[in-house]
Scaffold this active site. Structure first.
Site, short mmCIF file in Angstrom:
data_model
loop_
_atom_site.label_atom_id
_atom_site.label_comp_id
_atom_site.label_asym_id
_atom_site.label_seq_id
_atom_site.Cartn_x
_atom_site.Cartn_y
_atom_site.Cartn_z
N ASP A 50 35.97 44.18 44.29
CA ASP A 50 34.90 43.56 45.09
C ASP A 50 34.89 44.00 46.55
O ASP A 50 34.18 43.41 47.36
CB ASP A 50 35.00 42.03 45.01
N ASP A 78 30.42 43.19 37.00
CA ASP A 78 30.12 42.96 38.41
C ASP A 78 30.44 44.18 39.27
O ASP A 78 29.82 44.43 40.32
CB ASP A 78 30.94 41.78 38.98
#
Ligand code: GLY
Length: 373
Positions: free
Chosen positions: A94, A155
């Site tokens: 991330d 993601d």
């Protein structure tokens, strides 16, 4: 696009509310709202994956208004993240979500060399997570006894633009090659024949062999977590924009067409397209992210198809603007009914990236966007 006066009205409402809300949230990094006021992840969890979205919102607002209040808050958010850059266990797939909306946005707008340096450190760390056996970027770090060495998640597609940016910025193809190898794996192992996607895929980290898929933040294995579908359709079209590899646009279209077929008449998006019929949990973040991705897809397809993706995106954003926004200036968040994960105890609250992507979608529709991906 015709009859979009509601978009202009929504833009004005965002501008009016944001100046007040930003004024009372100068030092903190919000995740959610408690009794109408933003919390502070800078104090409670400075490595949290969402800690770049407040800064990103501030850069979008600065770009649209030139109001220096937003720039100062964004710069402060970016500096707080420096502590995270020195915390190996707090860095992961991330990194893109944290340093694209902050440092890369700052560098693009102002040419700040310190911001470029931060984003390159984040990109190097992210590239170092690539596992050549299995050809994927590892997701999370271990959680205590739980070993996550072989996990990849959908993601991550949204984080790849940090690698595309780094390659271009320092003329080094390695970052882009790693991003594309990961995207190829995601296309093969995450997208199902009907266009729906898995959230988590587990590989044997030593041999690279596919082990199984996991339901992750959705209802269960084989279900269809809507935010995961949104990350996929937006993430694949971004990979197409950065590489022009047709396979990525094709993947984005397969997921987008599946998503569009499943949009309820209300335009409001459930947490999982396959959650039980009697479950009404919604996730406004999925709607906002999907709308942004659909608008990007609409710019890449043939002229005759453009309207399909524009209409779907405006249906999602109009439904949020009419049903799921809080315009009370005593409440910090804009978007309501956001859900982090199906099996969490809490559902339908405010989450900062809901506000971020809602604003990004309205900015795309009004031509005010600072493109940060
Ligand atoms: N990236 C984690 C999530 O979408 O909740």
């Amino acid at each position: 696009m015709s009859e979009l006066h509601w978009v202009e009205e929504t833009f004005e409402k965002i501008i009016k509310k944001s100046e007040i809300v930003a004024g009372r949230n100068r030092e903190n990094i919000p995740y959610s709202t408690v009794n109408g006021r933003f919390d502070d992840m800078a104090k409670s969890n400075f490595c949290w994956w969402t800690n770049g979205f407040w800064g990103g919102m501030m850069w979008q607002l600065y770009h649209a208004t030139n109001n220096h209040l937003y720039r100062e808050i964004a710069e402060n958010n970016e500096k707080i993240l420096d502590k995270n850059l020195m915390e190996a266990q707090g860095l992961d797939h991330d990194n893109g979500f944290k340093w694209l909306p902050t440092s890369v946005a700052n560098y693009r707008l102002t040419g700040n060399e310190a911001s470029k340096n931060r984003a390159l450190l984040a990109a190097n760390n992210m590239a170092g997570r690539f596992n050549p056996a299995g050809s994927f970027i590892r997701a999370w770090n271990d959680w205590g006894e739980s070993k996550n060495t072989g996990l990849a998640i959908i993601d991550c597609m949204m984080n790849l633009p940090l690698l595309y940016w780094a390659s271009k910025e320092i003329s080094d193809p390695r970052f882009k090659q790693i991003a594309m190898l990961h995207a190829d794996t995601a296309e093969k192992h995450f997208i199902r024949p009907d266009g729906s996607v898995n959230h988590i895929v587990e590989f044997n980290p030593e041999t690279g062999e596919y082990v199984k898929s996991h339901g992750g933040q959705g209802y269960g294995e084989g279900s269809s977590w809507t935010r995961g579908q949104a990350w996929a359709l937006y993430g694949f079209v971004l990979s197409y924009i950065h590489t022009k590899k047709e396979q990525y646009l094709d993947a984005a279209l397969r997921v987008a067409n599946y998503f569009i077929e499943n949009i309820p008449d209300t335009g409001l998006i459930p947490v999982d397209f396959r959650q039980p019929k009697d479950c009404t949990y919604e996730d406004s973040t999925a709607a906002a992210i999907a709308a942004c991705g659909l608008l990007e897809i609409s710019k890449q397809v043939k002229e005759v198809d453009r309207i399909i993706y524009e209409n779907a995106a405006t249906k999602l954003i109009k439904a949020l603007a009419e049903e799921s926004c809080n315009w009370d200036e005593n409440t910090d968040n804009i978007l309501e009914k956001c859900t982090a994960a199906f099996h969490d105890k809490n559902h339908e609250f405010s989450i900062i990236y809901g506000d971020y992507f809602f604003i990004e979608a309205i900015w795309k529709l009004t031509g005010k966007e600072l493109f940060i991906w």
